[in-house]
Write an enzyme that holds these catalytic residues in place. Sequence first.
Site, mmCIF file in Angstrom:
data_model
loop_
_atom_site.group_PDB
_atom_site.id
_atom_site.type_symbol
_atom_site.label_atom_id
_atom_site.label_comp_id
_atom_site.label_asym_id
_atom_site.label_seq_id
_atom_site.Cartn_x
_atom_site.Cartn_y
_atom_site.Cartn_z
ATOM 1 N N GLY A 15 0.794 -1.219 0.000
ATOM 2 C CA GLY A 15 0.000 0.000 0.000
ATOM 3 C C GLY A 15 0.830 1.275 0.000
ATOM 4 N N ILE A 17 1.455 3.910 2.434
ATOM 5 C CA ILE A 17 2.421 4.107 3.506
ATOM 6 C C ILE A 17 3.336 2.890 3.624
ATOM 7 C CG2 ILE A 17 2.752 4.534 5.966
ATOM 8 C CD1 ILE A 17 0.083 5.996 6.008
ATOM 9 N N LEU A 84 0.305 -2.541 9.138
ATOM 10 C CA LEU A 84 -0.366 -1.469 8.405
ATOM 11 C C LEU A 84 -1.532 -1.968 7.562
ATOM 12 C CD1 LEU A 84 2.893 -0.648 8.554
ATOM 13 C CD2 LEU A 84 2.096 1.273 7.180
ATOM 14 N N THR A 103 -11.345 -7.145 8.028
ATOM 15 C CA THR A 103 -9.953 -6.781 7.739
ATOM 16 C C THR A 103 -9.303 -6.049 8.909
ATOM 17 O OG1 THR A 103 -10.458 -6.610 5.389
ATOM 18 C CG2 THR A 103 -8.445 -5.529 6.148
ATOM 19 N N TYR A 152 -15.617 2.894 9.219
ATOM 20 C CA TYR A 152 -14.155 2.796 9.181
ATOM 21 C C TYR A 152 -13.556 3.193 10.521
ATOM 22 C CZ TYR A 152 -9.358 4.374 8.521
ATOM 23 O OH TYR A 152 -8.017 4.582 8.678
ATOM 24 N N LYS A 156 -11.423 0.890 13.344
ATOM 25 C CA LYS A 156 -10.075 1.205 13.809
ATOM 26 C C LYS A 156 -10.043 1.407 15.324
ATOM 27 C CE LYS A 156 -6.841 1.614 11.616
ATOM 28 N NZ LYS A 156 -5.833 0.577 11.253
#
Length: 336
Positions: A15, A17, A84, A103, A152, A156
């Site tokens: 990805g 980052i 990450l 995920t 989202y 997180k």
Amino acid sequence: MNLKGKKLLVTGADGFIGSHLTEELIEKGYDVRAFIYYNSFNSWGWLEHAPKEIKKDIEIFSGDIRDSYGVKEAMKGCDVVFHLAALISIPYSYHSPNSYIDTNITGTLNILQAAEALSVKKVIHTSTSEVYGTAQYVPISEEHPLQGQSPYAASKIGADQLALSFYNTFSTPVSIIRPFNTYGPRQSARAVIPTIITQIAEGKRKIQLGSLKPTRDFNYIRDTVRGFIEVAKSDATIGEVINIGSDFEVSIEETVKTIAEVMEVEVEIETDTKRIRPEKSEVNRLWADISKARRLFDWKPIYGGRNGFKQGLQETVSWFRHPQHLKMYKGDRYNL
């Protein structure tokens, strides 16, 4: 912790980052295994674009962060894990929230359980400034209340709390890095800065955007990567959450004007209603308090403040303007 002589795993290495972090670790001479998302094209994501001398030194592991067996296999023999791998688009989380739970939460659980079973020396878990929601005070410290203003963000928050629970319950050596709004070369077109740059680079002078008033603390990719490495090296970060930001707040409207100035064009902004988040889901203000990072490992942004932001945008624009890079984006389409 001295990372020399250690085996390092980077999940999400394909990805935005993750690829920059992987390249930087290789350049520093570290032993890196890159966990990338398995696909039938045998694509390494953004690592495909790494210099040949970087690619030859990367050990690739293809898998799926949602698969506990594969995650444990990837982590065998590793001393440090940079976690990450995640789904990150906020609009897409309105559409498919289940995939974010699988995920971001289950994937993180797989990492933590494998770390405990394998006695991994350190896990650096990646959070996001979105967990804070709209700022109740600024600058936002790590003690700010957490607010799940999107599926989202909620996923997180769940992942972060799982990581802390493993530290508190099993003494798993976990550090949580919380980057604010990272931008730079290779960033997904679902983010606002590439959205603006690609439209202008493709010749548009009427720029389609959503809300213009929200503010963000934009953090250039080089600073974010330095933050990851310093968090990994510092023993003082175990069991801690650490903000990484530019210590600078700027509105989306001001961001458009700055990008237009860097690209030497005049633009008009047109509001595209499908790009506007639901009212209560929009995070209206973000600005990082980075005093903890300064205190624990003497980190500060090189690209901080207004001048640093402009320098970061110049480097980002330069990358996107390259024809080979620009053709990988679809500036005429809205990316969820």
